[in-house]
Design a protein around this motif. Structure first.
Motif, mmCIF file in Angstrom:
data_model
loop_
_atom_site.group_PDB
_atom_site.id
_atom_site.type_symbol
_atom_site.label_atom_id
_atom_site.label_comp_id
_atom_site.label_asym_id
_atom_site.label_seq_id
_atom_site.Cartn_x
_atom_site.Cartn_y
_atom_site.Cartn_z
ATOM 1 N N ILE A 55 0.841 -1.199 0.000
ATOM 2 C CA ILE A 55 0.000 0.000 0.000
ATOM 3 C C ILE A 55 0.874 1.247 0.000
ATOM 4 N N GLY A 83 3.929 1.471 -0.884
ATOM 5 C CA GLY A 83 4.644 1.523 -2.159
ATOM 6 C C GLY A 83 3.791 2.163 -3.235
ATOM 7 N N ASP A 84 2.544 1.694 -3.327
ATOM 8 C CA ASP A 84 1.633 2.253 -4.330
ATOM 9 C C ASP A 84 1.439 3.742 -4.115
ATOM 10 N N LEU A 85 1.258 4.109 -2.838
ATOM 11 C CA LEU A 85 1.011 5.517 -2.539
ATOM 12 C C LEU A 85 2.209 6.390 -2.903
ATOM 13 N N GLU A 92 4.462 5.740 -5.146
ATOM 14 C CA GLU A 92 4.577 5.801 -6.591
ATOM 15 C C GLU A 92 3.562 6.805 -7.142
ATOM 16 N N HIS A 115 -7.449 -1.493 -3.896
ATOM 17 C CA HIS A 115 -6.882 -2.447 -2.947
ATOM 18 C C HIS A 115 -7.972 -3.228 -2.239
ATOM 19 N N SER A 169 10.916 4.623 -7.122
ATOM 20 C CA SER A 169 9.840 5.556 -6.825
ATOM 21 C C SER A 169 8.932 5.028 -5.714
ATOM 22 N N ARG A 170 9.023 3.733 -5.456
ATOM 23 C CA ARG A 170 8.222 3.166 -4.362
ATOM 24 C C ARG A 170 9.014 3.167 -3.067
ATOM 25 N N ARG A 213 9.944 -0.395 -1.931
ATOM 26 C CA ARG A 213 8.915 -1.345 -1.455
ATOM 27 C C ARG A 213 8.457 -2.226 -2.606
#
Lengths: 863, 110
Positions: free
Chosen positions: A28, A30-32, A34, B47, B69-70, B73
């Motif tokens: 989560i 990570g997605d945020l 990005e 999600h 960029s993550r 993660r």
């Protein structure tokens, strides 16, 4: 714009980590991250806002961490206590509402006050080097007393930095450029500016958008302008460097830099800056010891000791110029000046900090009053919850558990009240800003939230503490047997608390009366001149020459609607400089008095409607008026002249004949008494036109005046002000205090009455059987009402008796800061007492009358 | 079995997961939704749905593919299961069947 490193808000990440399930967190987050990365194009606030939005959006059942201790004793008890709290709110709706209304009003006030106080405390605190920046003040030791001023001579800056090793930079600021006409192409603007010396941007943190602080003042004819001014003149900040700005239609200055607009938190406001070094090339007097019109700032090295430095420079001016040895320089911290800006007899005597303290205290008082309501109502209602407590204790609840439950109840109410309060604050903020003249806003930053959270928690705990300890201390056997004697101590506590509430309320009412009357007194006091319907505007451009001014004054007088026109150099709202060196017959050798100096043109005394006590005013019918002089009565009294008209005095080496004496008039704030004044006729230094116009033709007259002015003085704006508005601004802070204390006193009374209302309802309810029996035995309604309200009346009376002397002392203290003040009348105190008593009776009366009217049969039949 | 019925949004996401293959993770699905279905939803909504699908046994997931960029993660990559495919087929069959029974709608449309 420089590319910024794109980092999502840290607090949002922390929040996410806190609530999100561990196994989902990585993907989560990570997605945020990005996602946030993709938003680079948007402005920062929007990126952060979107980020927060999506983080909040993860508050869904699937993502939220399961409470680790979901089955622990503690969390079960916690949930139970919460449940019981809500049940008791439902059951005792009226006391719940009294509490929540009282607390939310109090928290609204407290939040508003907090926002205001916080904003005041932040003033001038944004300078990076702020701890080391000092203002060179001067204490001038006159025989009549010490006067402190913020201006010094320009020369002191280079001398101090040469001779004192502690000094890092010294900056001179001359604030001589208010309301200055600037133009570019066909755009003309009025703006405020300063002359500053070259280290200004190195010392103060006013960030530059264009230009570099190292070479910005290389050109003596450089001008540095604000972002807004650049946008107004050129349409954008970009490319403004190198443009020539026309200054007062006299001279051109070249833009060498653009600074970001001066923030709200700066007490120093300016739109443009010119070079002090460039200015002194032609105005060398600014560097002389005899001129005192430059503010000097020093930055010291961090390890310097200011106390020691002040001692070192005590004789600094005297050493360099024997004649000025009465001027004692000393440093004050720049960032403290806003709050501690007032001096009395050379000693620091407060300033705005007084108001900051005052309102903080009022905020705390209001919270305490609301807390007292809560305490009183919950202890009073204890008897109704006795069975609950008894049963719980029998089943095995310990004292601590019960304490926890009642505290919990109080804290829950406090937080519900906070929610309401925040809504109120949002609604009231624009109004509050209008009153305080600030731009406050609620930003949901961590600091504010933590403070509000802290205040609320404290309020909850404070108001819950007494009932919690009191209720949990009962003996279960006694309770269940139904034998609970209210102890004398308990009743006294309750009465004591009510008395405190009312004492505070009475004090607040008296303060409101006093402040209101004083403000009213000032604004309606006879000033000795008539400030109504007078406009004033700057003497600029060719008007500075006498012949142009004369024609213009003549033309103005011919406009229908203009009563009279003249010009002056004196501000009638104070802050003028005195002059010394006046010699008269019989002057004692050690008399170093400074006279206030008014510079007048023909008709000025008539325009202002100042009364002549003796002699005549300046007139065109006489010649050589510049060798004549007029004094006010205070000056004549000081000089001890009899039959002053016709006598000769000496001023600046010139003989002057006294042609008239005017009655004393107020040319200063009412904090000051009327000082001796000399009125001189000096056509060459006039700076303000003063025009009296007819009230009922104001609009057309102003229009014709504008037309005339624009024609006679092309390139300048007709920018006028009304004299009575200036006068109101002079008392703006008192006015604000007056309005705010009105509101706060109202709130305090309201909350106190809510409490009394609740208590009265409760008493009436408890004594319902007694009332029934009394009625059967023949008691009248009046008798019963009297019986029920007697107790409350006594409490309020005691409060009034305590509050009167306290409020008397407080009011006296405040009034002492005014040289002209109202007397403290007896009716301020009696009046406040009567008002309080009446309001209290209203609150109690409704309940008692209701109780007295009930049919006794209904109350007694269950027995 | 009730669990084999899937909602319209779930169906859409299942289809996108199949389409995106190795790149089927939360944010990519959200982007694809915008691109192919013109629907903007919050990241949380995506999600939530994929988690539900996983619970129903229609998709499986494994972690992989960390990028800078993550912040280093890993992504959770979703792949469709046999049951998921079955659910998709079933959903399509029902609709195709219904469409074929209302020729007038079909005629008007094309």
């Amino acid at each position: 714009m420089k590319p910024q490193k794109n980092i999502p808000p840290k607090s949002a990440d922390q929040f996410l980590t806190w609530f999100c399930k561990g196994e989902l967190l990585e993907e989560i987050q990570g997605d945020l991250h990005e996602y946030h990365e993709e938003l680079t194009e948007r402005p920062k606030w929007k990126r952060n806002f979107l980020y927060w939005f999506h983080v909040f959006n993860f508050l869904r059942p699937f993502a939220i961490k399961k409470s680790r201790s979901i089955n622990s004793n503690f969390s079960i008890m916690f949930r139970h206590a919460l449940l019981i709290s809500f049940r008791s709110f439902k059951r005792y709706t009226s006391s719940f509402f009294i509490n929540i209304i009282g607390l939310s009003t109090a928290l609204t006030c407290a939040t508003l006050i907090y926002l205001w106080v916080n904003d005041e405390l932040l003033m001038d605190k944004f300078h990076e080097n702020g701890d080391n920046i000092f203002h060179v003040m001067e204490a001038m030791e006159f025989p009549s007393g010490t006067v402190v001023g913020g201006n010094s001579s320009g020369i002191i800056a280079p001398l101090l930095s040469e001779e004192m090793p502690e000094v890092e930079h010294a900056v001179q600021v001359a604030r001589h450029l208010d309301n200055t006409t600037l133009s570019f192409d066909d755009k003309t603007i009025k703006a405020d500016g300063h002359y500053v010396s070259k280290d200004f941007f190195g010392m103060f943190s006013f960030p530059l958008i264009e230009g570099s602080k190292n070479n910005i003042w290389d050109n003596p004819d450089a001008i540095v302008i604000s972002e807004t001014l650049a946008n107004n003149l050129f349409g954008s900040t970009y490319g403004s460097i190198g443009q020539n700005i026309n200054f007062r239609n006299e001279k051109h200055y070249t833009v060498s830099g653009v600074f970001r607009d001066v923030p709200n938190h700066s007490s120093e406001k300016f739109d443009f800056l010119l070079s002090f070094e460039g200015h002194t090339a032609s105005q060398a007097y600014l560097l002389k010891w005899s001129s005192q019109s430059v503010a000097v700032y020093l930055s010291l090295y961090p390890d310097a000791d200011v106390q020691a430095f002040n001692e070192k420079i005590h004789d600094f001016i005297g050493k360099h110029s024997e004649r000025h040895s009465y001027r004692i320089p000393f440093l004050v911290k720049y960032s403290d000046e806003y709050l501690y800006g007032e001096y009395e007899g050379g000693v620091q005597s407060g300033g705005r900090i007084t108001y900051v303290k005052l309102f903080s205290i009022i905020g705390i008082f209001i919270l305490v009053i609301a807390c007292i309501n809560f305490m009183n109502l919950s202890t009073a209602r204890a008897s109704r919850r006795l069975k609950e407590i008894g049963v719980k204790k029998v089943v095995g609840a310990r004292k601590a558990t019960l304490t926890f439950q009642y505290l919990m109840e109080a804290v829950v109410i406090a937080f519900l009240a906070l929610l309401l309060a925040l809504i109120f604050v949002f609604i009231l903020l624009p109004e509050f800003n209008a009153i305080t003249g600030k731009q406050l806003g609620i930003s949901f930053n961590l600091d504010l939230m933590l403070t509000l959270f802290g205040i609320t928690l404290l309020t909850g705990l404070m108001s819950g503490s007494y009932p919690a300890l009191y209720l949990s201390g009962f003996k279960p056997i006694a309770i269940l047997k139904g034998k609970l004697n209210t102890s004398v101590g308990e009743i006294w506590t309750r009465k004591g608390l009510v008395i405190i509430q009312y004492t505070v309320s009475v004090i607040l009412i008296v303060s409101v009366l006093v402040v209101y009357n004083q403000i009213d007194f000032i604004q309606n006091k006879d000033l000795g001149y008539n400030k109504d319907q007078i406009i004033h505007f700057d003497v600029e451009g060719k008007m500075e020459q006498a012949e142009h001014m004369d024609t213009f004054l003549d033309q103005m007088r011919n406009i229908p609607g203009v009563v009279m026109a003249s010009s002056t150099r004196t501000k009638l709202t104070g802050d003028n400089w005195g002059v010394g060196g006046i010699e008269w017959e019989g002057k004692s050798a050690d008399d170093a008095i400074y006279f206030q100096h008014m510079i007048a043109y023909y008709d000025l005394i008539e325009v202002l409607g100042i009364e002549l006590a003796n002699g005549r005013s300046f007139s065109r019918d006489f010649s050589a008026e510049n060798t004549k002089v007029i004094f006010n009565e205070a000056a004549i009294a000081h000089m001890g002249l009899e039959n002053p008209v016709g006598k000769i005095i000496r001023f600046r080496g010139q003989n002057k004949e006294i042609i008239g004496v005017v009655k004393d008039f107020h040319f200063d704030s009412f904090h000051e008494s009327v000082k001796p004044m000399m009125i001189n006729f000096m056509p060459n230094v006039l700076s303000q036109f003063m025009v009296k116009i007819e009230a009922d033709r104001g609009k057309e007259t102003l229009k014709s005046l504008e037309k005339l002015y624009l024609n006679s003085n092309p390139g300048f704006l007709f920018d006028y002000k009304f004299l009575d508005n200036d006068f109101q601004e002079l008392y703006a802070s008192e006015q604000r205090v007056s309005i705010l204390s009105n509101y706060f006193a109202g709130v305090a009374i309201l909350i106190s009455c809510l409490g009394l209302f609740g208590l009265a309802a409760f008493t009436a309810e408890r004594r319902i059987k007694e009332i029934g029996i009394r009625k059967i035995l023949g008691a009248g309604m009046f008798g019963i009402v009297r019986m029920l309200s007697a107790d409350f009346t006594k409490m309020v009376m005691v409060a009034i008796i305590i509050a009167s002397p306290v409020s008397y002392l407080l009011a006296k203290e405040w009034l002492n800061s005014f040289a002209y003040r109202i007397d403290l009348e007896w009716w301020f105190f009696v009046g406040s007492g009567v008002i309080t008593l009446l309001i209290a009776w209203l609150a109690v009366g409704w309940q008692t009358i209701k109780a007295a009217q009930q049919n006794p049969v209904n109350n007694l039949r269950y027995e | 079995m009730g669990k084999e019925y899937i909602g319209e949004f779930e169906e859409l996401i299942l289809l996108l997961i199949v389409m995106l293959k190795e790149d089927a993770y939360g944010l990519a699905i959200r982007k694809a939704l915008k691109e192919h279905a013109d629907r903007t939803v919050t990241i949380g909504a995506v999600h939530g749905t994929v988690n539900r699908l996983e619970k129903k046994g229609l998709v499986e997931s494994n972690l992989g593919g960390a990028t800078e960029s993550r912040g280093g993660r890993r992504k959770r990559i979703f792949t469709i299961t046999a049951a998921g495919k079955k659910a998709l087929h079933r959903s399509r069959d029902i609709k195709v069947n219904l469409w074929s029974q209302i020729p007038e709608l079909a005629v008007n449309k094309f």
